[in-house]
Design a protein around this motif. Structure first.
Motif, short mmCIF file in Angstrom:
data_model
loop_
_atom_site.label_atom_id
_atom_site.label_comp_id
_atom_site.label_asym_id
_atom_site.label_seq_id
_atom_site.Cartn_x
_atom_site.Cartn_y
_atom_site.Cartn_z
N LEU A 258 0.83 -1.20 0.00
CA LEU A 258 0.00 0.00 0.00
C LEU A 258 0.86 1.25 0.00
N ASP A 259 0.43 2.25 -0.74
CA ASP A 259 1.05 3.57 -0.68
C ASP A 259 0.23 4.43 0.28
N THR A 260 0.90 5.04 1.26
CA THR A 260 0.18 5.80 2.28
C THR A 260 0.97 7.04 2.69
N ASN A 261 0.29 8.00 3.27
CA ASN A 261 0.92 9.24 3.73
C ASN A 261 1.32 9.12 5.20
N PHE A 262 2.23 9.95 5.63
CA PHE A 262 2.63 9.98 7.04
C PHE A 262 2.93 11.41 7.45
N LEU A 263 2.77 11.69 8.74
CA LEU A 263 3.14 12.98 9.32
C LEU A 263 4.37 12.86 10.20
N GLN A 264 4.69 11.64 10.61
CA GLN A 264 5.91 11.39 11.38
C GLN A 264 6.34 9.96 11.14
N TYR B 204 9.13 -1.02 4.87
CA TYR B 204 8.77 0.35 4.53
C TYR B 204 9.77 0.92 3.51
N SER B 205 9.23 1.56 2.49
CA SER B 205 10.05 2.25 1.49
C SER B 205 9.58 3.70 1.42
N LEU B 206 10.47 4.64 1.68
CA LEU B 206 10.12 6.05 1.63
C LEU B 206 10.09 6.52 0.18
N MET B 207 8.98 7.14 -0.21
CA MET B 207 8.82 7.60 -1.58
C MET B 207 9.03 9.11 -1.70
N ARG B 208 8.60 9.84 -0.68
CA ARG B 208 8.77 11.29 -0.68
C ARG B 208 8.85 11.79 0.75
N LEU B 209 9.86 12.61 1.02
CA LEU B 209 10.03 13.17 2.35
C LEU B 209 9.54 14.62 2.37
N PRO B 210 8.98 15.06 3.50
CA PRO B 210 8.50 16.45 3.60
C PRO B 210 9.66 17.40 3.84
N ASN B 211 9.39 18.69 3.73
CA ASN B 211 10.43 19.69 4.01
C ASN B 211 10.79 19.71 5.48
N TYR B 212 9.82 19.37 6.34
CA TYR B 212 10.08 19.29 7.78
C TYR B 212 9.72 17.88 8.24
N LEU B 213 10.74 17.14 8.66
CA LEU B 213 10.59 15.72 8.99
C LEU B 213 10.58 15.51 10.49
N ILE B 214 9.54 14.83 10.99
CA ILE B 214 9.43 14.51 12.41
C ILE B 214 9.78 13.03 12.61
N LEU B 215 10.77 12.78 13.45
CA LEU B 215 11.14 11.40 13.81
C LEU B 215 10.75 11.17 15.26
N HIS B 216 9.94 10.14 15.47
CA HIS B 216 9.50 9.78 16.82
C HIS B 216 10.26 8.55 17.27
N LEU B 217 11.04 8.69 18.33
CA LEU B 217 11.79 7.57 18.89
C LEU B 217 10.91 6.89 19.94
N ALA B 218 10.50 5.67 19.66
CA ALA B 218 9.55 4.96 20.53
C ALA B 218 10.27 4.45 21.78
N ARG B 219 10.35 5.30 22.80
CA ARG B 219 11.07 4.96 24.03
C ARG B 219 10.19 4.20 25.02
N PHE B 220 8.89 4.39 24.96
CA PHE B 220 8.03 3.87 26.02
C PHE B 220 7.26 2.63 25.55
N LYS B 221 7.14 1.69 26.47
CA LYS B 221 6.44 0.44 26.18
C LYS B 221 5.58 0.06 27.38
#
Length: 314
Positions: free
Chosen positions: A74-80, A132-149
């Motif tokens: 599937l091709d899908t959008n992301f915000l982070q 996951y394959s990145l197709m297009r990156l935004p001008n401002y990229l948010i990376l969320h480091l999943a620290r909590f479980k």
């Protein structure tokens, strides 16, 4: 902010939205495959559902194990982008202090290399493998480091420090452009463009502000040439500089034995850069102090916000 799930429908989408391709493999009966629901804007999160513009199905028959494996793309959008931090053991030094392990960001980003499959669970609780394959990156990229479980007994925090560069984070190796990388227009091509074409070129790369208040075509041509030679190469190279960093600080042992909640015990800090001077500041509530960029890349980062080079005039 008045937007919908349609790309570009709000200022948030225009700034932070990228696109990726997710391939899912699952051992299941064909009629039970997957739980297709509302699209999740957290690219790479285990809770995300598959939702997007295009969809492909194929069957993989493992004759040796007699197990049906189905694959969906599937091709899908992301915000982070959600990055998983590997669990590493904690050690104590000679003086009894804890030695916090480290992991480079490039290692954590392997999740999005377009090759590696990682374990995931969909909202219906079914185990899957995802790529996951990145197709297009935004001008401002948010990376969320999943620290909590969270498990059945407590909440735990992974204290591993993810090291990263503050400048020139090169993500070009993770981006797969279907039509290949865009080529830079030559000086002759820019000079032969009409006013409409010049404005379209600037708008395409998010720099329509350059054309504002320009009356003469010659002035617009020179401004566009300056953009093409100085800023556009960085925009097309998928290189990023850090502009903000949110950290969560807590004693490493908190949450390890299930006696404390790390979200309650810890505290948040934010690092931001003053663009004019280049000075970095650490902020916590009303407390603000100068800090060095070398220390930011060694903090317990939780959210990283990167700006694509060339997005704004340096």
């Amino acid at each position: 902010l008045g937007g919908t799930r349609k790309p570009g429908s709000s200022i948030i989408h225009k700034i932070f939205q990228g696109r990726l391709q997710m391939t899912t493999r699952q051992k299941t009966n064909k009629q039970d495959f997957g739980h297709v629901g509302e699209e999740d804007d957290r690219g790479g999160s285990d809770e995300e559902d598959a939702g997007g513009a295009s969809e492909k199905n194929s069957g993989i028959d493992n004759s040796e194990r007699q197990i049906d494996v189905e694959e969906k793309t599937l091709d899908t959008n992301f915000l982070q982008l959600t990055l998983d931090i590997p669990e590493k053991p904690l050690f104590r030094d000679a003086e009894g202090g804890l030695v916090i392990p480290q992991e480079p960001l490039v290692s954590v980003l392997k999740k999005f290399d377009g090759i590696s499959f990682t374990d995931a669970v969909d909202k219906s609780g079914v185990a899957q493998k995802r790529k996951y394959s990145l197709m297009r990156l935004p001008n401002y990229l948010i990376l969320h480091l999943a620290r909590f479980k969270t498990n059945s007994y407590s909440k735990e925090k992974n204290p591993t420090i993810v090291t990263f560069p503050v400048k020139n984070l090169d993500l070009s190796q993770y981006v797969y452009k279907q039509n290949g990388r865009e080529k830079l227009p030559t000086e002759a091509e820019v000079r032969s463009m009409s006013v409409k074409d010049l404005k379209s070129l600037l708008l395409k790369h998010g720099r329509s502000d350059i054309a504002k208040n320009m009356v003469e075509k010659t002035e617009l041509v020179e401004a566009t040439l300056n953009f093409v030679t100085k800023s556009l190469p960085d925009l097309l190279a998928d290189k990023y500089n850090l502009v903000a960093n949110i950290t969560h600080n807590s004693p490493a042992e908190v949450g390890r034995e299930g006696q404390h909640d790390p979200l309650q015990e810890g505290s948040y800090k934010c690092h931001v850069q003053h663009r004019e001077s280049g000075q970095w500041y650490e902020m916590q509530d009303l407390h603000v102090e100068e800090t060095m960029p070398q220390l930011i890349g060694l903090s317990e980062s939780y959210l990283l916000i990167f700006e694509r080079k060339g997005t704004m005039d340096e």
